[in-house]
Design a protein around this motif. Structure first.
Motif, PDB file in Angstrom:
ATOM      1  N   MET A   1      -5.839  12.773 -41.342  1.00 14.59           N
ATOM      2  CA  MET A   1      -6.538  13.587 -40.294  1.00 14.59           C
ATOM      3  C   MET A   1      -7.914  13.913 -40.944  1.00 14.59           C
ATOM      4  N   ILE A   2      -9.039  13.626 -40.328  1.00 16.60           N
ATOM      5  CA  ILE A   2     -10.176  14.012 -40.945  1.00 16.60           C
ATOM      6  C   ILE A   2     -10.288  15.658 -40.948  1.00 16.60           C
ATOM      7  N   ARG A   3     -10.987  16.109 -42.127  1.00 17.97           N
ATOM      8  CA  ARG A   3     -11.046  17.538 -41.956  1.00 17.97           C
ATOM      9  C   ARG A   3     -12.462  18.097 -41.235  1.00 17.97           C
ATOM     10  N   ASN A   4     -12.432  19.158 -40.834  1.00 14.71           N
ATOM     11  CA  ASN A   4     -13.843  19.695 -40.144  1.00 14.71           C
ATOM     12  C   ASN A   4     -14.961  19.402 -40.893  1.00 14.71           C
ATOM     13  N   GLU A   5     -14.787  19.912 -42.367  1.00 19.36           N
ATOM     14  CA  GLU A   5     -15.978  20.087 -43.265  1.00 19.36           C
ATOM     15  C   GLU A   5     -16.492  18.645 -43.376  1.00 19.36           C
ATOM     16  N   GLU A   6     -15.240  17.577 -43.276  1.00 20.64           N
ATOM     17  CA  GLU A   6     -15.996  16.185 -43.529  1.00 20.64           C
ATOM     18  C   GLU A   6     -16.664  15.809 -42.289  1.00 20.64           C
ATOM     19  N   VAL A   7     -16.028  15.998 -41.064  1.00 21.00           N
ATOM     20  CA  VAL A   7     -16.917  15.886 -39.706  1.00 21.00           C
ATOM     21  C   VAL A   7     -18.176  16.342 -39.803  1.00 21.00           C
ATOM     22  N   GLN A   8     -18.360  17.393 -40.223  1.00 17.52           N
ATOM     23  CA  GLN A   8     -20.072  18.233 -40.155  1.00 17.52           C
ATOM     24  C   GLN A   8     -20.819  17.428 -40.901  1.00 17.52           C
ATOM     25  N   VAL A 221     -10.443   9.764 -37.958  1.00 18.31           N
ATOM     26  CA  VAL A 221     -10.580  10.167 -36.541  1.00 18.31           C
ATOM     27  C   VAL A 221      -9.669   9.904 -35.418  1.00 18.31           C
ATOM     28  N   HIS A 222      -9.209  11.141 -34.900  1.00 14.87           N
ATOM     29  CA  HIS A 222      -7.957  11.015 -33.822  1.00 14.87           C
ATOM     30  C   HIS A 222      -8.367  10.406 -32.621  1.00 14.87           C
ATOM     31  N   VAL A 223      -7.422   9.576 -32.038  1.00 12.67           N
ATOM     32  CA  VAL A 223      -7.485   8.833 -30.963  1.00 12.67           C
ATOM     33  C   VAL A 223      -6.407   9.248 -30.132  1.00 12.67           C
ATOM     34  N   ASP A 224      -6.165   9.932 -29.093  1.00 16.34           N
ATOM     35  CA  ASP A 224      -5.307  10.111 -28.456  1.00 16.34           C
ATOM     36  C   ASP A 224      -4.567   9.063 -27.402  1.00 16.34           C
ATOM     37  N   ALA A 225      -3.198   9.016 -27.183  1.00 17.31           N
ATOM     38  CA  ALA A 225      -2.790   8.079 -26.478  1.00 17.31           C
ATOM     39  C   ALA A 225      -3.413   7.592 -25.083  1.00 17.31           C
ATOM     40  N   ALA A 226      -3.949   8.784 -24.371  1.00 23.51           N
ATOM     41  CA  ALA A 226      -4.598   8.638 -23.240  1.00 23.51           C
ATOM     42  C   ALA A 226      -5.924   7.596 -23.293  1.00 23.51           C
ATOM     43  N   ILE A 227      -6.444   7.906 -24.519  1.00 19.38           N
ATOM     44  CA  ILE A 227      -7.816   7.011 -24.754  1.00 19.38           C
ATOM     45  C   ILE A 227      -7.314   5.645 -24.935  1.00 19.38           C
ATOM     46  N   LEU A 228      -6.030   5.429 -25.745  1.00 17.35           N
ATOM     47  CA  LEU A 228      -5.644   3.851 -25.995  1.00 17.35           C
ATOM     48  C   LEU A 228      -5.320   3.340 -24.857  1.00 17.35           C
ATOM     49  N   SER A 229      -4.481   4.155 -23.886  1.00 22.81           N
ATOM     50  CA  SER A 229      -4.293   3.524 -22.501  1.00 22.81           C
ATOM     51  C   SER A 229      -5.516   3.285 -21.658  1.00 22.81           C
ATOM     52  N   TYR A 230      -6.508   4.023 -21.747  1.00 18.27           N
ATOM     53  CA  TYR A 230      -7.853   3.856 -21.029  1.00 18.27           C
ATOM     54  C   TYR A 230      -8.312   2.414 -21.513  1.00 18.27           C
ATOM     55  N   VAL A 231      -8.589   2.373 -22.504  1.00 14.34           N
ATOM     56  CA  VAL A 231      -9.087   0.821 -23.111  1.00 14.34           C
ATOM     57  C   VAL A 231      -8.346  -0.303 -23.047  1.00 14.34           C
ATOM     58  N   ALA A 232      -7.071  -0.174 -22.731  1.00 15.74           N
ATOM     59  CA  ALA A 232      -6.042  -1.134 -22.512  1.00 15.74           C
ATOM     60  C   ALA A 232      -6.200  -1.450 -21.027  1.00 15.74           C
ATOM     61  N   ARG A 233      -6.306  -0.529 -20.287  1.00 14.08           N
ATOM     62  CA  ARG A 233      -6.595  -0.796 -18.820  1.00 14.08           C
ATOM     63  C   ARG A 233      -7.825  -1.412 -18.511  1.00 14.08           C
ATOM     64  N   LEU A 234      -8.784  -1.011 -19.199  1.00 15.13           N
ATOM     65  CA  LEU A 234     -10.165  -1.616 -18.961  1.00 15.13           C
ATOM     66  C   LEU A 234     -10.118  -2.881 -19.504  1.00 15.13           C
ATOM     67  N   ALA A 264     -17.890   9.285 -32.250  1.00 15.04           N
ATOM     68  CA  ALA A 264     -17.248  10.475 -32.184  1.00 15.04           C
ATOM     69  C   ALA A 264     -17.943  11.461 -33.189  1.00 15.04           C
ATOM     70  N   VAL A 265     -17.449  11.113 -34.631  1.00 15.16           N
ATOM     71  CA  VAL A 265     -17.601  11.798 -35.560  1.00 15.16           C
ATOM     72  C   VAL A 265     -19.128  11.792 -35.738  1.00 15.16           C
ATOM     73  N   SER A 266     -19.918  10.991 -35.443  1.00 16.69           N
ATOM     74  CA  SER A 266     -21.212  11.140 -35.697  1.00 16.69           C
ATOM     75  C   SER A 266     -21.999  12.238 -34.732  1.00 16.69           C
ATOM     76  N   GLN A 267     -21.099  12.595 -33.666  1.00 15.36           N
ATOM     77  CA  GLN A 267     -21.601  13.849 -32.851  1.00 15.36           C
ATOM     78  C   GLN A 267     -20.712  15.310 -33.229  1.00 15.36           C
ATOM     79  N   GLY A 268     -20.171  15.198 -34.358  1.00 13.25           N
ATOM     80  CA  GLY A 268     -19.462  16.382 -35.000  1.00 13.25           C
ATOM     81  C   GLY A 268     -18.095  16.561 -34.308  1.00 13.25           C
ATOM     82  N   ARG A 269     -17.370  15.418 -33.854  1.00 13.26           N
ATOM     83  CA  ARG A 269     -16.135  15.694 -33.338  1.00 13.26           C
ATOM     84  C   ARG A 269     -15.315  14.448 -34.196  1.00 13.26           C
ATOM     85  N   GLY A 270     -14.106  15.424 -34.450  1.00  7.09           N
ATOM     86  CA  GLY A 270     -13.020  14.517 -35.246  1.00  7.09           C
ATOM     87  C   GLY A 270     -12.149  14.023 -34.371  1.00  7.09           C
ATOM     88  N   TYR A 271     -12.403  13.775 -32.986  1.00  9.86           N
ATOM     89  CA  TYR A 271     -11.398  12.945 -32.042  1.00  9.86           C
ATOM     90  C   TYR A 271     -12.523  12.539 -31.110  1.00  9.86           C
TER      91      TYR A 271
END
Length: 321
Positions: A1-8, A221-234, A264-271
């Motif tokens: 998991m990417i740390r917050n300081e690494e994200v920033q 960077v974290h990718v939730d199962a809901a996002i993976l399902s979204y891409v699979a359905r697309l 995501a991480v370029s916008q300051g999010r680790g997810y």
């Protein structure tokens, strides 16, 4: 998991590099950020654009910003694979053959008008893009890392061109265009007409080694199962669409996730959030969806098909934090 300081740190560095590139390519922040997303995702970019929109400036400014090397290959019908990869030459002094590297051995390679070369030459470039190495007389020569190809296609003057096969187009992580600058930017550029190479003023922001470091960070960077399902359905819906004969492949889905992580991480999010997928839909899907013959005949546009897909497939009501 990417740390917050690494994200920033990643987001700040990404922004600094993007701003620096805009010294050479003014008023195109979205395209610059897409290009950097491609770089940090370890992929290659296809630009379909009119002549004189700043494609060479973009490639050179990117190379200068990361303290890398740059080469430009002008694709023509008589270009040979060895003109790209390199050739074995005989050294009379040493009385042996040695490998002379071609222009593909650079950090950022601009493959200009790739569709003007023969399929055999195109394949030589695409093979190096996929493998990251050139084989000559059974000996492999790695092109190094980071390594990115920015290939261009001219949408006009199609006579004498060789269209890239759909299976080969999938080798590019994203496809986009720079487009003409806004009116005020055009006026500013005209006022600076004596400056024929704006990218020359671009100074390094990071070392090339930092690109590999940032690319490695993206894996956390974290990718939730809901996002993976979204891409699979697309992906599935793209194959079922009535106007589509070839939809999003599994490789295309993987490209989607890789790009979304960087975005995501370029916008300051680790997810990753659903908006990341929506933002990247057109550059990731545009060259991976093939319209049916009937759809092409009736004037259906790929962009409209992508918009329909994004509207028809419900995004997950998800936000990590």
């Amino acid at each position: 998991m990417i740390r917050n300081e690494e994200v920033q740190w990643f987001a700040t560095t990404f922004g600094r590099v993007a701003d620096n590139i805009e010294i050479g390519v003014r008023g195109k922040s979205h395209v610059v950020r897409l290009t950097l997303t491609c770089l940090f995702a370890g992929g290659h970019l296809l630009l379909e654009d009119n002549p004189g929109t700043g494609k060479t400036q973009l490639a050179k400014a990117l190379a200068n910003s990361i303290r890398g090397t740059h080469s430009r290959i002008q694709f023509t019908p008589d270009l040979l694979p060895t003109d790209i990869t390199g050739v074995m030459v005989y050294d009379q002094r040493d009385q042996r053959f040695s490998f002379r590297k071609g222009p593909i051995f650079a950090t950022i390679v601009l493959a200009d008008e790739i569709n003007r070369a023969s399929p055999k030459t195109q394949s030589a470039l695409l093979e190096v893009m996929e493998e990251g190495r050139v084989t000559a007389d059974g000996v492999g020569h790695t092109v190094g890392s980071p390594f990115m190809v920015i290939a261009t296609q001219n949408p006009i003057e199609q006579a004498g061109t060789y269209r890239l096969p759909e299976a080969q187009l999938d080798r590019f992580l994203m496809k986009t265009s720079i487009g003409y600058p806004a009116y005020d930017i055009t006026v500013a550029l005209l006022a600076d007409a004596e400056n024929r190479d704006r990218s020359a003023a671009v100074e390094p922001v990071i070392a090339a080694e930092a690109v590999d470091q940032m690319t490695a960070m993206v894996t956390g960077v974290h990718v939730d199962a809901a996002i993976l399902s979204y891409v699979a359905r697309l992906s599935e819906e793209s194959r079922r669409h009535p106007n589509v004969s070839l939809g999003l492949s599994v490789r295309g889905g993987l490209a989607f996730i890789r790009c979304a992580k960087v975005w995501a991480v370029s916008q300051g999010r680790g997810y990753v959030v659903p908006e990341d997928i929506n933002d990247l839909a057109h550059p990731v899907l545009a060259h991976r969806i093939l319209l049916s013959d009937e759809a092409q005949f009736t004037g259906v546009q790929i962009a409209s098909v992508i918009d329909e897909l994004m509207n028809d497939v419900a995004a997950p009501a998800y936000r990590a934090g």
